[in-house]
Design a protein around this motif. Structure first.
Motif, PDB file in Angstrom:
ATOM      1  N   PRO A  15     -41.801  27.234   3.193  1.00  0.00           N
ATOM      2  CA  PRO A  15     -40.843  27.935   4.046  1.00  0.00           C
ATOM      3  C   PRO A  15     -39.394  27.641   3.675  1.00  0.00           C
ATOM      4  CG  PRO A  15     -41.654  25.989   5.168  1.00  0.00           C
ATOM      5  CD  PRO A  15     -42.429  26.081   3.886  1.00  0.00           C
ATOM      6  N   LEU A  16     -38.502  28.546   4.051  1.00  0.00           N
ATOM      7  CA  LEU A  16     -37.075  28.338   3.829  1.00  0.00           C
ATOM      8  C   LEU A  16     -36.569  27.099   4.565  1.00  0.00           C
ATOM      9  CD1 LEU A  16     -35.756  32.008   4.175  1.00  0.00           C
ATOM     10  CD2 LEU A  16     -36.090  30.724   2.068  1.00  0.00           C
ATOM     11  N   SER A  17     -37.230  26.751   5.659  1.00  0.00           N
ATOM     12  CA  SER A  17     -36.801  25.607   6.474  1.00  0.00           C
ATOM     13  C   SER A  17     -36.997  24.277   5.758  1.00  0.00           C
ATOM     14  CB  SER A  17     -37.563  25.589   7.799  1.00  0.00           C
ATOM     15  OG  SER A  17     -38.968  25.505   7.567  1.00  0.00           O
ATOM     16  N   ALA A  18     -37.732  24.281   4.641  1.00  0.00           N
ATOM     17  CA  ALA A  18     -37.931  23.035   3.886  1.00  0.00           C
ATOM     18  C   ALA A  18     -36.672  22.629   3.125  1.00  0.00           C
ATOM     19  CB  ALA A  18     -39.089  23.201   2.907  1.00  0.00           C
ATOM     20  N   SER A  19     -35.710  23.537   3.044  1.00  0.00           N
ATOM     21  CA  SER A  19     -34.519  23.310   2.216  1.00  0.00           C
ATOM     22  C   SER A  19     -33.454  22.493   2.935  1.00  0.00           C
ATOM     23  CB  SER A  19     -33.923  24.652   1.784  1.00  0.00           C
ATOM     24  OG  SER A  19     -32.804  24.452   0.957  1.00  0.00           O
ATOM     25  N   TYR A  20     -32.718  21.720   2.135  1.00  0.00           N
ATOM     26  CA  TYR A  20     -31.527  21.025   2.614  1.00  0.00           C
ATOM     27  C   TYR A  20     -30.274  21.826   2.269  1.00  0.00           C
ATOM     28  CZ  TYR A  20     -34.345  16.872   3.561  1.00  0.00           C
ATOM     29  OH  TYR A  20     -35.270  15.995   4.057  1.00  0.00           O
ATOM     30  N   PRO A  31     -25.161  32.201  -4.119  1.00  0.00           N
ATOM     31  CA  PRO A  31     -26.167  32.633  -3.139  1.00  0.00           C
ATOM     32  C   PRO A  31     -26.984  31.451  -2.614  1.00  0.00           C
ATOM     33  CG  PRO A  31     -26.246  33.951  -5.166  1.00  0.00           C
ATOM     34  CD  PRO A  31     -25.385  32.766  -5.453  1.00  0.00           C
ATOM     35  N   PHE A  32     -27.697  31.707  -1.540  1.00  0.00           N
ATOM     36  CA  PHE A  32     -28.559  30.689  -0.937  1.00  0.00           C
ATOM     37  C   PHE A  32     -29.679  30.333  -1.919  1.00  0.00           C
ATOM     38  CE2 PHE A  32     -32.192  29.904   2.201  1.00  0.00           C
ATOM     39  CZ  PHE A  32     -31.882  28.561   2.345  1.00  0.00           C
ATOM     40  N   ASP A  33     -29.705  29.109  -2.359  1.00  0.00           N
ATOM     41  CA  ASP A  33     -30.695  28.613  -3.332  1.00  0.00           C
ATOM     42  C   ASP A  33     -31.553  27.575  -2.617  1.00  0.00           C
ATOM     43  OD1 ASP A  33     -32.115  27.730  -5.501  1.00  0.00           O
ATOM     44  OD2 ASP A  33     -30.413  26.844  -6.549  1.00  0.00           O
ATOM     45  N   TYR A  34     -32.602  28.029  -1.965  1.00  0.00           N
ATOM     46  CA  TYR A  34     -33.331  27.113  -1.083  1.00  0.00           C
ATOM     47  C   TYR A  34     -34.229  26.144  -1.831  1.00  0.00           C
ATOM     48  CZ  TYR A  34     -38.345  28.432  -0.748  1.00  0.00           C
ATOM     49  OH  TYR A  34     -39.689  28.599  -0.960  1.00  0.00           O
ATOM     50  N   PHE A  35     -34.634  26.485  -3.051  1.00  0.00           N
ATOM     51  CA  PHE A  35     -35.631  25.662  -3.747  1.00  0.00           C
ATOM     52  C   PHE A  35     -35.040  24.938  -4.964  1.00  0.00           C
ATOM     53  CE2 PHE A  35     -39.626  25.048  -6.202  1.00  0.00           C
ATOM     54  CZ  PHE A  35     -40.366  24.423  -5.216  1.00  0.00           C
ATOM     55  N   HIS A  36     -34.596  25.657  -5.948  1.00  0.00           N
ATOM     56  CA  HIS A  36     -33.975  25.152  -7.182  1.00  0.00           C
ATOM     57  C   HIS A  36     -34.917  24.225  -7.971  1.00  0.00           C
ATOM     58  CE1 HIS A  36     -30.080  24.557  -9.436  1.00  0.00           C
ATOM     59  NE2 HIS A  36     -30.882  23.665 -10.020  1.00  0.00           N
ATOM     60  N   ILE A  37     -35.893  24.827  -8.613  1.00  0.00           N
ATOM     61  CA  ILE A  37     -36.818  24.063  -9.464  1.00  0.00           C
ATOM     62  C   ILE A  37     -36.073  23.555 -10.704  1.00  0.00           C
ATOM     63  CG2 ILE A  37     -37.607  26.115 -10.708  1.00  0.00           C
ATOM     64  CD1 ILE A  37     -40.405  24.862 -10.749  1.00  0.00           C
ATOM     65  N   ASN A  38     -36.317  22.300 -11.092  1.00  0.00           N
ATOM     66  CA  ASN A  38     -35.619  21.770 -12.270  1.00  0.00           C
ATOM     67  C   ASN A  38     -36.497  20.977 -13.230  1.00  0.00           C
ATOM     68  OD1 ASN A  38     -35.769  19.148 -11.061  1.00  0.00           O
ATOM     69  ND2 ASN A  38     -33.861  19.518  -9.966  1.00  0.00           N
ATOM     70  N   SER A  39     -37.780  20.882 -12.973  1.00  0.00           N
ATOM     71  CA  SER A  39     -38.689  20.314 -13.983  1.00  0.00           C
ATOM     72  C   SER A  39     -40.112  20.783 -13.698  1.00  0.00           C
ATOM     73  CB  SER A  39     -38.630  18.780 -14.020  1.00  0.00           C
ATOM     74  OG  SER A  39     -39.168  18.204 -12.846  1.00  0.00           O
ATOM     75  N   SER A  51     -40.444  19.632  -9.673  1.00  0.00           N
ATOM     76  CA  SER A  51     -39.392  19.036  -8.860  1.00  0.00           C
ATOM     77  C   SER A  51     -38.501  20.139  -8.329  1.00  0.00           C
ATOM     78  CB  SER A  51     -38.563  18.055  -9.702  1.00  0.00           C
ATOM     79  OG  SER A  51     -37.369  17.677  -9.026  1.00  0.00           O
ATOM     80  N   ALA A  52     -38.201  20.095  -7.037  1.00  0.00           N
ATOM     81  CA  ALA A  52     -37.308  21.064  -6.402  1.00  0.00           C
ATOM     82  C   ALA A  52     -36.101  20.310  -5.854  1.00  0.00           C
ATOM     83  CB  ALA A  52     -38.013  21.822  -5.289  1.00  0.00           C
ATOM     84  N   ARG A  53     -34.971  20.543  -6.475  1.00  0.00           N
ATOM     85  CA  ARG A  53     -33.753  19.823  -6.114  1.00  0.00           C
ATOM     86  C   ARG A  53     -33.403  19.988  -4.635  1.00  0.00           C
ATOM     87  NH1 ARG A  53     -28.342  18.515  -7.572  1.00  0.00           N
ATOM     88  NH2 ARG A  53     -26.900  19.433  -6.064  1.00  0.00           N
ATOM     89  N   ASN A  54     -33.422  21.217  -4.135  1.00  0.00           N
ATOM     90  CA  ASN A  54     -32.852  21.471  -2.811  1.00  0.00           C
ATOM     91  C   ASN A  54     -33.807  21.262  -1.645  1.00  0.00           C
ATOM     92  OD1 ASN A  54     -30.347  21.934  -3.867  1.00  0.00           O
ATOM     93  ND2 ASN A  54     -30.516  24.163  -3.873  1.00  0.00           N
TER      94      ASN A  54
END
Length: 286
Positions: A15-20, A31-39, A51-54
């Protein structure tokens, strides 16, 4: 063929609510980047670690179905994060051969931890816990708001690229800082790695002669070469017929060789560790 073999979307599973990250302050430029995968680390056991940064989380996926098997960290962690194992805005999560996980924990921005660090964590699937085994912090506290990585080396050391902070460092397993470097100015690297490397330039070695107080000294160098272990000084009356008059071990970028007697022409040969000739300079007038 360019055809997509597999595709995975976080919105299908999380969910979007998982984001910081904050959607309220989003703009067209950011724009709103709720997840941001980086590995992404695909494992031979049929799972994938991402790994999801956000969301401050690592996710173990079933590689075939894409279903989330475990969530490590963040608001909806399925494992209990013990002690200082909690990450924030982390990068570069990789499963090591012994089953532990290496992570670069940014801890910012905004600042959540006092400084960025490299982490080794153990996740116990049965007890559903994540435990911090080791952490590596720079003695000059660095806070990297983005990027960064942790690379385990074959000798047991750990190499860290500090992302938006223009440093890269090597640590012993005990946490002792063994090597530290700063890139020029404000340059930065998304990730930094240490690998075996051999410099073998296409150019030839260089020779310079300097006479001081009637004493002639030859200076040998080969910009970019990492193989040279020693030098031979050649001399002769004819540039096509030179013989060895002096030998010296390599002494840094430029090696001084004594000139036993003046001659019409000089050149130098570069020798590798076995004594083989790997390069010869052009002959110059003495």
């Amino acid at each position: 063929t360019g055809l997509v073999r597999r595709e995975w979307h976080p919105l299908d599973h999380l969910p979007l609510s998982a984001s910081y990250s904050n959607a309220v302050i989003a703009t067209r430029s950011w724009p709103f980047d709720y997840f941001h995968i980086n590995s992404i680390d695909q494992r031979p056991n049929g799972t994938t670690l991402i790994s999801a940064r956000n969301t401050w989380s690592l996710y173990e996926l079933n590689s075939a179905t894409g279903q989330v098997v475990a969530t490590i960290g963040g608001k909806q962690s399925s494992v209990n994060i013990l002690g200082a194992a909690r990450t924030a805005y982390q990068h570069d999560a990789q499963v090591l051969p012994n089953g532990t996980i290496s992570i670069f924990d940014n801890g910012a921005v905004p600042k959540v931890h006092p400084q960025s660090r490299g982490l080794i964590e153990s996740v116990n699937g049965t007890a559903r816990t994540a435990t911090l085994l080791a952490q590596f912090e720079h003695p000059q506290p660095l806070s990297a708001g983005s990027q960064g990585n942790l690379q385990p080396l074959s000798n047991g050391d750990f190499f860290i690229g500090w992302g938006s902070q223009p440093y890269f460092s090597e640590f012993a397993a005990t946490g002792q800082l063994l090597f530290d470097a700063h890139m020029h100015g404000s340059y930065q690297a998304y990730r930094a790695y240490r690998f075996p490397w051999t410099g073998a330039p296409a150019s030839t070695p260089s020779l310079a002669l300097n006479e001081k107080s009637s004493k002639l000294t030859a200076y040998a160098s080969w910009n970019g070469d990492t193989r040279t272990a020693g030098w031979q000084l050649l001399a002769g009356a004819n540039s096509a017929r030179l013989h060895v008059v002096s030998t010296s071990s390599r002494a840094g970028f430029e090696t001084a060789l004594s000139v036993p007697a003046k001659s019409a022409y000089f050149a130098v040969r570069a020798l590798d560790a076995s004594g083989s000739v790997i390069g010869t300079s052009r002959a110059i007038h003495g």
